[in-house]
Scaffold this active site. Structure first.
Site, PDB file in Angstrom:
ATOM      1  CB  CYS A  67      -0.882  -0.014   1.245  1.00 41.19           C
ATOM      2  SG  CYS A  67      -1.908   1.444   1.362  1.00 41.19           S
ATOM      3  CB  CYS A  98      -5.216   3.776  -4.878  1.00 39.73           C
ATOM      4  SG  CYS A  98      -4.380   2.180  -4.861  1.00 39.73           S
TER       5      CYS A  98
HETATM    6  N1  LIG Z   1      -4.397   1.942  -0.957  1.00 33.76           N
HETATM    7  C1  LIG Z   1      -3.206   1.278  -1.350  1.00 33.76           C
HETATM    8  C2  LIG Z   1      -3.361  -0.012  -2.057  1.00 33.76           C
HETATM    9  C3  LIG Z   1      -3.677  -1.072  -1.074  1.00 33.76           C
HETATM   10  C4  LIG Z   1      -3.531  -2.416  -1.683  1.00 33.76           C
HETATM   11  C5  LIG Z   1      -4.786  -3.190  -1.693  1.00 33.76           C
HETATM   12  N2  LIG Z   1      -5.925  -2.522  -2.190  1.00 33.76           N
HETATM   13  C6  LIG Z   1      -4.526  -4.529  -2.316  1.00 33.76           C
HETATM   14  O1  LIG Z   1      -4.573  -4.700  -3.537  1.00 33.76           O
HETATM   15  O2  LIG Z   1      -4.203  -5.454  -1.543  1.00 33.76           O
HETATM   16  C7  LIG Z   1      -2.192   2.196  -1.939  1.00 33.76           C
HETATM   17  O3  LIG Z   1      -2.156   3.362  -1.583  1.00 33.76           O
HETATM   18  O4  LIG Z   1      -1.337   1.767  -2.712  1.00 33.76           O
END
Ligand SMILES: N[C@H](CCC[C@H](N)C(=O)O)C(=O)O
Length: 261
Positions: free
Chosen positions: A74, A199
């Site tokens: 993450c 994200c």
């Molecule tokens: N919020 C995250 C991604 C989390 C990963 C999660 N959604 C997964 O695929 O396990 C970021 O800032 O990169």
């Protein structure tokens, strides 16, 4: 038993953080994590992290998605845990820490709330129709979408995430609009199973995909707007490998409290 927690957010991607080194509880079951991340029955967050000690690194990041399951990397969580480590006095302006996808270097700006986190190098980008599919620490699907502000990210993202190709392992689905001097990105996140405000691994995947799409090489800097604020991605691309990939953006402590078990 009381466990002290901290709430952080990075461009609106929000997390519960626990200092595992002093926590009286060493394991939290999936159901409890899910409940703590619930926005009506708990604290509310997109994920939960433990900061734990590591013999070779400043600390180790253990990340769980809001559904209670261990997540892949993450990026915004990584930036938030660096701010947390600084707050705890474990690090000062720079750090090398360990996450699920390997070691990460990060630096903290003078003002303290802008974190630049190095992400993994990348050389493989696949195609799925018009979309780009790549792993920036987490698996991402990236597709361009016009008039993105009015687009139904939840339903379209959910459909792609649950199609025959991705149903089993899941994928994070990013919609990106090239707005000239910056990208606008909206993401349906696996493990949250909803759109989040930002994200980090997703905007990294979007910036890399657009550079590939435009055949850009050299040192590339991409400002990115997301629902929760502004991020910046920088990297080098020699036509084969993406290196020196940095996810840059704000990370802030919002509040702290006690969880009673
Ligand atoms: N919020 C995250 C991604 C989390 C990963 C999660 N959604 C997964 O695929 O396990 C970021 O800032 O990169």
């Amino acid at each position: 038993m009381d466990v002290h927690f901290y709430k952080y957010q990075g461009a609106g991607n929000d997390f519960i953080l626990i200092d595992h080194r002093i926590s009286p509880i060493k394991d939290i079951d999936y159901e409890s994590i899910k409940q703590l991340c619930d926005r009506r029955f708990g604290i509310g967050a997109d994920g939960l992290m433990f900061l734990t000690a590591h013999p070779e690194y400043d600390f180790e990041m253990l990340y769980f998605n809001a559904d209670g399951r261990p997540g892949s990397m993450c990026g915004n969580g990584g930036r938030c845990i660096v701010a947390f480590a600084k707050h705890l006095g474990i690090i000062d302006k720079e750090t090398d820490f360990l996450a699920v996808d390997g070691p990460h270097y990060a630096r903290i700006s003078e003002k303290g709330n802008w974190i630049e986190l190095q992400m993994i190098d990348l050389d493989t980008i696949n195609r799925d129709g018009k979309a780009y599919v790549l792993n920036t620490g987490s698996p991402h699907y990236v597709i361009q979408q016009q008039d993105l502000i009015n687009f139904d990210v939840y339903h379209n993202g959910k459909t792609i995430r649950n199609n025959d190709t991705y149903k089993e392992n899941g994928i994070n689905v990013n919609f990106v609009e090239d707005q000239g001097d910056h990208l606008f990105v909206r993401t349906f996140e696996r493990g949250v199973e909803d759109e989040t405000y930002a994200c980090g691994t997703g905007v990294t995947a979007a910036a890399i995909s657009i550079a590939k799409h435009k055949n850009q090489t050299g040192h590339i800097q991409t400002p990115v707007k997301v629902l929760g604020g502004d991020l910046k991605i920088t990297f080098d691309y020699d036509g084969k490998q993406f290196t020196n990939v940095f996810l840059c953006g704000p990370a802030e402590r919002v509040f702290e409290g006690e969880i009673t078990f």
